[in-house]
Design a protein around this motif. Sequence first.
Motif, PDB file in Angstrom:
ATOM      1  N   GLY A  92     -28.804 -11.174 -30.398  1.00 41.43           N
ATOM      2  CA  GLY A  92     -29.367 -12.186 -31.286  1.00 41.43           C
ATOM      3  C   GLY A  92     -28.463 -13.359 -31.607  1.00 41.43           C
ATOM      4  N   HIS A  93     -27.391 -13.512 -30.859  1.00 39.16           N
ATOM      5  CA  HIS A  93     -26.543 -14.687 -31.071  1.00 39.16           C
ATOM      6  C   HIS A  93     -27.260 -15.920 -30.573  1.00 39.16           C
ATOM      7  CE1 HIS A  93     -22.621 -13.562 -32.648  1.00 39.16           C
ATOM      8  NE2 HIS A  93     -22.827 -12.382 -32.074  1.00 39.16           N
ATOM      9  N   ILE A  94     -26.774 -17.074 -30.986  1.00 40.77           N
ATOM     10  CA  ILE A  94     -27.253 -18.346 -30.451  1.00 40.77           C
ATOM     11  C   ILE A  94     -26.029 -19.061 -29.894  1.00 40.77           C
ATOM     12  CG2 ILE A  94     -29.271 -18.488 -31.965  1.00 40.77           C
ATOM     13  CD1 ILE A  94     -27.704 -20.478 -33.715  1.00 40.77           C
ATOM     14  N   PRO A  95     -26.207 -19.922 -28.892  1.00 49.59           N
ATOM     15  CA  PRO A  95     -25.058 -20.587 -28.264  1.00 49.59           C
ATOM     16  C   PRO A  95     -24.188 -21.392 -29.228  1.00 49.59           C
ATOM     17  CG  PRO A  95     -26.971 -20.782 -26.855  1.00 49.59           C
ATOM     18  CD  PRO A  95     -27.457 -20.188 -28.155  1.00 49.59           C
ATOM     19  N   ALA A  96     -24.714 -21.796 -30.366  1.00 44.92           N
ATOM     20  CA  ALA A  96     -23.947 -22.605 -31.321  1.00 44.92           C
ATOM     21  C   ALA A  96     -23.064 -21.766 -32.249  1.00 44.92           C
ATOM     22  CB  ALA A  96     -24.889 -23.472 -32.142  1.00 44.92           C
ATOM     23  N   ASP A  97     -23.152 -20.431 -32.195  1.00 41.69           N
ATOM     24  CA  ASP A  97     -22.332 -19.589 -33.072  1.00 41.69           C
ATOM     25  C   ASP A  97     -20.844 -19.827 -32.811  1.00 41.69           C
ATOM     26  OD1 ASP A  97     -24.505 -18.416 -34.306  1.00 41.69           O
ATOM     27  OD2 ASP A  97     -24.439 -16.580 -33.119  1.00 41.69           O
ATOM     28  N   GLU A  98     -20.047 -19.769 -33.883  1.00 33.92           N
ATOM     29  CA  GLU A  98     -18.598 -19.953 -33.795  1.00 33.92           C
ATOM     30  C   GLU A  98     -17.857 -18.672 -34.134  1.00 33.92           C
ATOM     31  OE1 GLU A  98     -17.993 -23.154 -36.528  1.00 33.92           O
ATOM     32  OE2 GLU A  98     -18.458 -24.662 -35.022  1.00 33.92           O
ATOM     33  N   SER A  99     -18.590 -17.569 -34.260  1.00 36.09           N
ATOM     34  CA  SER A  99     -18.012 -16.281 -34.607  1.00 36.09           C
ATOM     35  C   SER A  99     -18.619 -15.223 -33.691  1.00 36.09           C
ATOM     36  CB  SER A  99     -18.318 -15.960 -36.069  1.00 36.09           C
ATOM     37  OG  SER A  99     -17.680 -14.788 -36.483  1.00 36.09           O
ATOM     38  N   CYS A 100     -17.805 -14.251 -33.309  1.00 30.17           N
ATOM     39  CA  CYS A 100     -18.203 -13.206 -32.372  1.00 30.17           C
ATOM     40  C   CYS A 100     -18.482 -11.907 -33.135  1.00 30.17           C
ATOM     41  CB  CYS A 100     -17.057 -13.008 -31.376  1.00 30.17           C
ATOM     42  SG  CYS A 100     -17.388 -11.851 -30.042  1.00 30.17           S
ATOM     43  N   ASP A 101     -19.431 -11.110 -32.656  1.00 28.40           N
ATOM     44  CA  ASP A 101     -19.692  -9.819 -33.289  1.00 28.40           C
ATOM     45  C   ASP A 101     -18.702  -8.749 -32.842  1.00 28.40           C
ATOM     46  OD1 ASP A 101     -21.732 -10.437 -35.004  1.00 28.40           O
ATOM     47  OD2 ASP A 101     -23.321  -9.790 -33.670  1.00 28.40           O
ATOM     48  N   TRP A 102     -17.965  -9.003 -31.764  1.00 25.80           N
ATOM     49  CA  TRP A 102     -16.961  -8.048 -31.285  1.00 25.80           C
ATOM     50  C   TRP A 102     -15.678  -8.278 -32.058  1.00 25.80           C
ATOM     51  CZ3 TRP A 102     -18.696  -4.358 -28.231  1.00 25.80           C
ATOM     52  CH2 TRP A 102     -19.830  -4.595 -27.467  1.00 25.80           C
ATOM     53  N   SER A 103     -15.030  -7.225 -32.475  1.00 25.08           N
ATOM     54  CA  SER A 103     -13.765  -7.349 -33.198  1.00 25.08           C
ATOM     55  C   SER A 103     -12.696  -6.528 -32.490  1.00 25.08           C
ATOM     56  CB  SER A 103     -13.928  -6.867 -34.639  1.00 25.08           C
ATOM     57  OG  SER A 103     -12.734  -7.021 -35.341  1.00 25.08           O
ATOM     58  N   PRO A 104     -11.658  -7.172 -31.994  1.00 27.78           N
ATOM     59  CA  PRO A 104     -11.420  -8.606 -32.033  1.00 27.78           C
ATOM     60  C   PRO A 104     -12.377  -9.330 -31.085  1.00 27.78           C
ATOM     61  CG  PRO A 104      -9.733  -7.577 -30.696  1.00 27.78           C
ATOM     62  CD  PRO A 104     -10.570  -6.469 -31.292  1.00 27.78           C
ATOM     63  N   SER A 105     -12.488 -10.627 -31.274  1.00 26.27           N
ATOM     64  CA  SER A 105     -13.387 -11.441 -30.459  1.00 26.27           C
ATOM     65  C   SER A 105     -13.108 -11.231 -28.977  1.00 26.27           C
ATOM     66  CB  SER A 105     -13.186 -12.920 -30.804  1.00 26.27           C
ATOM     67  OG  SER A 105     -13.885 -13.731 -29.889  1.00 26.27           O
ATOM     68  N   ARG A 106     -14.181 -11.119 -28.200  1.00 26.55           N
ATOM     69  CA  ARG A 106     -14.046 -10.988 -26.742  1.00 26.55           C
ATOM     70  C   ARG A 106     -14.329 -12.314 -26.052  1.00 26.55           C
ATOM     71  NH1 ARG A 106     -16.664  -5.072 -25.410  1.00 26.55           N
ATOM     72  NH2 ARG A 106     -15.206  -3.909 -26.701  1.00 26.55           N
ATOM     73  N   PHE A 107     -14.181 -13.393 -26.775  1.00 29.29           N
ATOM     74  CA  PHE A 107     -14.430 -14.709 -26.212  1.00 29.29           C
ATOM     75  C   PHE A 107     -13.591 -14.915 -24.959  1.00 29.29           C
ATOM     76  CE2 PHE A 107     -13.308 -19.165 -25.663  1.00 29.29           C
ATOM     77  CZ  PHE A 107     -14.564 -19.772 -25.664  1.00 29.29           C
ATOM     78  N   THR A 108     -14.260 -15.280 -23.874  1.00 33.28           N
ATOM     79  CA  THR A 108     -13.612 -15.622 -22.619  1.00 33.28           C
ATOM     80  C   THR A 108     -14.260 -16.911 -22.135  1.00 33.28           C
ATOM     81  OG1 THR A 108     -13.309 -13.272 -22.117  1.00 33.28           O
ATOM     82  CG2 THR A 108     -13.051 -14.821 -20.298  1.00 33.28           C
ATOM     83  N   GLU A 109     -13.477 -17.970 -22.121  1.00 35.62           N
ATOM     84  CA  GLU A 109     -14.042 -19.278 -21.785  1.00 35.62           C
ATOM     85  C   GLU A 109     -14.536 -19.334 -20.350  1.00 35.62           C
ATOM     86  OE1 GLU A 109     -13.072 -23.989 -22.484  1.00 35.62           O
ATOM     87  OE2 GLU A 109     -11.513 -22.508 -22.836  1.00 35.62           O
ATOM     88  N   LYS A 110     -15.689 -19.975 -20.176  1.00 36.54           N
ATOM     89  CA  LYS A 110     -16.252 -20.195 -18.846  1.00 36.54           C
ATOM     90  C   LYS A 110     -15.323 -21.118 -18.076  1.00 36.54           C
ATOM     91  CE  LYS A 110     -21.084 -20.047 -20.304  1.00 36.54           C
ATOM     92  NZ  LYS A 110     -22.300 -20.859 -20.478  1.00 36.54           N
ATOM     93  N   VAL A 111     -15.217 -20.868 -16.780  1.00 30.27           N
ATOM     94  CA  VAL A 111     -14.437 -21.737 -15.910  1.00 30.27           C
ATOM     95  C   VAL A 111     -15.420 -22.561 -15.101  1.00 30.27           C
ATOM     96  CG1 VAL A 111     -12.786 -21.819 -14.009  1.00 30.27           C
ATOM     97  CG2 VAL A 111     -12.580 -20.052 -15.769  1.00 30.27           C
ATOM     98  N   ASN A 112     -15.313 -23.874 -15.202  1.00 36.68           N
ATOM     99  CA  ASN A 112     -16.205 -24.748 -14.437  1.00 36.68           C
ATOM    100  C   ASN A 112     -15.691 -24.880 -13.019  1.00 36.68           C
ATOM    101  OD1 ASN A 112     -17.885 -25.246 -16.618  1.00 36.68           O
ATOM    102  ND2 ASN A 112     -16.644 -26.940 -17.334  1.00 36.68           N
ATOM    103  N   SER A 113     -16.566 -24.610 -12.073  1.00 36.46           N
ATOM    104  CA  SER A 113     -16.213 -24.722 -10.665  1.00 36.46           C
ATOM    105  C   SER A 113     -16.759 -26.026 -10.115  1.00 36.46           C
ATOM    106  CB  SER A 113     -16.822 -23.551  -9.899  1.00 36.46           C
ATOM    107  OG  SER A 113     -16.568 -23.683  -8.527  1.00 36.46           O
ATOM    108  N   THR A 114     -15.970 -26.698  -9.311  1.00 29.21           N
ATOM    109  CA  THR A 114     -16.392 -27.968  -8.720  1.00 29.21           C
ATOM    110  C   THR A 114     -16.580 -27.804  -7.218  1.00 29.21           C
ATOM    111  OG1 THR A 114     -14.084 -28.650  -8.490  1.00 29.21           O
ATOM    112  CG2 THR A 114     -15.271 -29.379 -10.467  1.00 29.21           C
ATOM    113  N   VAL A 115     -17.154 -26.680  -6.802  1.00 30.93           N
ATOM    114  CA  VAL A 115     -17.366 -26.414  -5.386  1.00 30.93           C
ATOM    115  C   VAL A 115     -18.646 -27.046  -4.927  1.00 30.93           C
ATOM    116  CG1 VAL A 115     -17.695 -24.627  -3.655  1.00 30.93           C
ATOM    117  CG2 VAL A 115     -16.122 -24.261  -5.536  1.00 30.93           C
TER     118      VAL A 115
END
Length: 60
Positions: free
Chosen positions: A37-60
């Motif tokens: 039920g998260h939304i893309p605009a959330d700034e907080s993670c439900d996992w503790s500690p946060s499991r935030f892993t930034e997307k890597v943009n590929s230019t292939v």
Amino acid sequence: MTEERKPLPRGNDDMSLPAGKTCGDCIHCRRCTTMFGHIPADESCDWSPSRFTEKVNSTV
């Protein structure tokens, strides 16, 4: 009927995403928005500690 809600804000704990980042910037966004039920605009993670892993943009 889908209700819109305000994004979860950053807090002062280990669940906050890095400054300037939102769930939409995380590789786990699709799973968390679908299953938890998260939304893309959330700034907080439900996992503790946060499991935030930034997307890597590929230019292939």
